[in-house]
Design a protein around this motif. Structure first.
Motif, PDB file in Angstrom:
ATOM      1  N   LYS A 210       0.848  -1.182   0.000  1.00  0.00           N
ATOM      2  CA  LYS A 210       0.000   0.000   0.000  1.00  0.00           C
ATOM      3  C   LYS A 210       0.889   1.239   0.000  1.00  0.00           C
ATOM      4  O   LYS A 210       1.905   1.292   0.705  1.00  0.00           O
ATOM      5  N   ALA A 211       0.466   2.215  -0.793  1.00  0.00           N
ATOM      6  CA  ALA A 211       1.233   3.456  -0.841  1.00  0.00           C
ATOM      7  C   ALA A 211       1.241   4.124   0.530  1.00  0.00           C
ATOM      8  O   ALA A 211       0.221   4.168   1.221  1.00  0.00           O
ATOM      9  N   VAL A 212       2.386   4.636   0.917  1.00  0.00           N
ATOM     10  CA  VAL A 212       2.516   5.336   2.195  1.00  0.00           C
ATOM     11  C   VAL A 212       2.089   6.788   1.988  1.00  0.00           C
ATOM     12  O   VAL A 212       2.712   7.511   1.206  1.00  0.00           O
ATOM     13  N   PRO A 213       1.025   7.232   2.633  1.00  0.00           N
ATOM     14  CA  PRO A 213       0.555   8.608   2.412  1.00  0.00           C
ATOM     15  C   PRO A 213       1.507   9.627   3.036  1.00  0.00           C
ATOM     16  O   PRO A 213       2.171   9.357   4.032  1.00  0.00           O
ATOM     17  N   VAL A 214       1.555  10.775   2.411  1.00  0.00           N
ATOM     18  CA  VAL A 214       2.342  11.892   2.934  1.00  0.00           C
ATOM     19  C   VAL A 214       1.363  12.925   3.460  1.00  0.00           C
ATOM     20  O   VAL A 214       0.638  13.567   2.681  1.00  0.00           O
ATOM     21  N   GLY A 215       1.295  13.051   4.764  1.00  0.00           N
ATOM     22  CA  GLY A 215       0.352  13.989   5.368  1.00  0.00           C
ATOM     23  C   GLY A 215       0.841  15.420   5.308  1.00  0.00           C
ATOM     24  O   GLY A 215       2.040  15.685   5.416  1.00  0.00           O
ATOM     25  N   HIS A 216      -0.077  16.336   5.095  1.00  0.00           N
ATOM     26  CA  HIS A 216       0.258  17.759   5.116  1.00  0.00           C
ATOM     27  C   HIS A 216       0.427  18.229   6.563  1.00  0.00           C
ATOM     28  O   HIS A 216      -0.242  17.735   7.470  1.00  0.00           O
ATOM     29  N   ALA A 217       1.326  19.160   6.743  1.00  0.00           N
ATOM     30  CA  ALA A 217       1.537  19.751   8.064  1.00  0.00           C
ATOM     31  C   ALA A 217       0.355  20.651   8.409  1.00  0.00           C
ATOM     32  O   ALA A 217      -0.209  21.327   7.547  1.00  0.00           O
ATOM     33  N   ASN A 218      -0.027  20.656   9.681  1.00  0.00           N
ATOM     34  CA  ASN A 218      -1.167  21.457  10.138  1.00  0.00           C
ATOM     35  C   ASN A 218      -0.720  22.894  10.372  1.00  0.00           C
ATOM     36  O   ASN A 218      -0.504  23.330  11.508  1.00  0.00           O
TER      37      ASN A 218
END
Length: 269
Positions: A210-218
């Motif tokens: 599964k692709a590892v998601p890259v979360g946006h900084a808050n």
């Protein structure tokens, strides 16, 4: 009327007020810097998703040391750049990064060294896989790694910070973090100072990954803190002025002459 402000007591109160307001403004400025930094990260993440892939060397310098050493980290503005590179996977030194969560499930990210024609290697994060039956730390059943030449497209990531012990279990390298300086001594070639998060691969990657998601900084949270600290600083100064005015009116014998609401007074007995 306001000569009392020159007394030591009121001068002390004023000094404390100004110090408190200054600290709050500085805290707001610090949060503003964090907001700008996180905004820049989010912009690089978005740009990396949309840009065409560039050769690896445009984003990540080659290591110059011997086996077990690490090259320079990617420049901050080059992180999340989409790159393309070709080499051969080293299946003897796959790294399992445990305790990683995707879709609320805990499993492993699989990092495989891609050895380039110059003898250096780049760790490629091929994706996330679930653990084997038996618990979150049970080593996963590894899908076959492509043999021969492999072409990878992915985004450059910087090494994760923090201390992370690297060990071998059942022939596999394991760690809790992607700490390249600690992984490099375990590998028999010079390692690049950034790793690549896989987007596409030729031949195609196994669908079990599964692709590892890259979360946006808050970043909006930081902006909220900016407003909060600056308001507190302003309220501190305004509060001092209000207290000083009230004291001045008291010393001058000024009373509140506003008409009272007789309807609110209790009726006489």
């Amino acid at each position: 009327m306001y000569r009392f402000l020159l007394t030591p007591r009121w001068l002390g109160i004023l000094a404390l007020t100004l110090v408190a307001a200054t600290v709050m403004v500085l805290l707001g400025n610090w949060q503003l810097d964090r907001y700008r930094g996180r905004t820049a990260i989010n912009e690089r993440i978005d740009a990396g998703l949309q840009m065409a892939a560039v050769p690896l060397r445009e984003a990540l310098a080659a290591p110059t040391g011997g086996p077990g050493t690490i090259g320079p980290p990617p420049a901050e503005e080059r992180t999340y750049t989409r790159v393309t590179l070709t080499g051969r996977y080293d299946t003897d030194n796959i790294v399992l990064v445990r305790g990683r969560t995707v879709d609320s499930k805990v499993g492993f990210e699989v990092l495989t060294p891609l050895v380039l024609t110059d003898g250096t290697a780049v760790l490629v994060d091929r994706g996330w896989i679930p653990p084997a039956p038996g618990g979150a730390l049970a080593q996963p059943e590894m899908p076959a790694t492509p043999a021969g030449e492999v072409t990878v497209e992915g985004r450059v990531r910087a090494s994760e910070s923090g201390d992370a012990k690297v060990s071998r279990r059942d022939g596999q390298l394991e760690s809790r973090r992607i700490s390249l300086p600690q992984l490099a001594p375990q590998l028999p070639y010079p390692l690049h100072g950034g790793y690549v998060l896989l987007d596409e691969q030729i031949p195609a990657a196994d669908p079990v990954f599964k692709a590892v998601p890259v979360g946006h900084a808050n970043n909006w949270q930081n902006l909220g803190y900016v407003v909060q600290w600056w308001i507190f600083g302003a309220m501190t100064v305004v509060g001092f002025g209000w207290i000083a005015r009230r004291e001045a009116r008291r010393l001058a014998g000024v009373t509140d002459d506003r008409p009272r609401d007789r309807a609110a007074d209790p009726s006489p007995a």
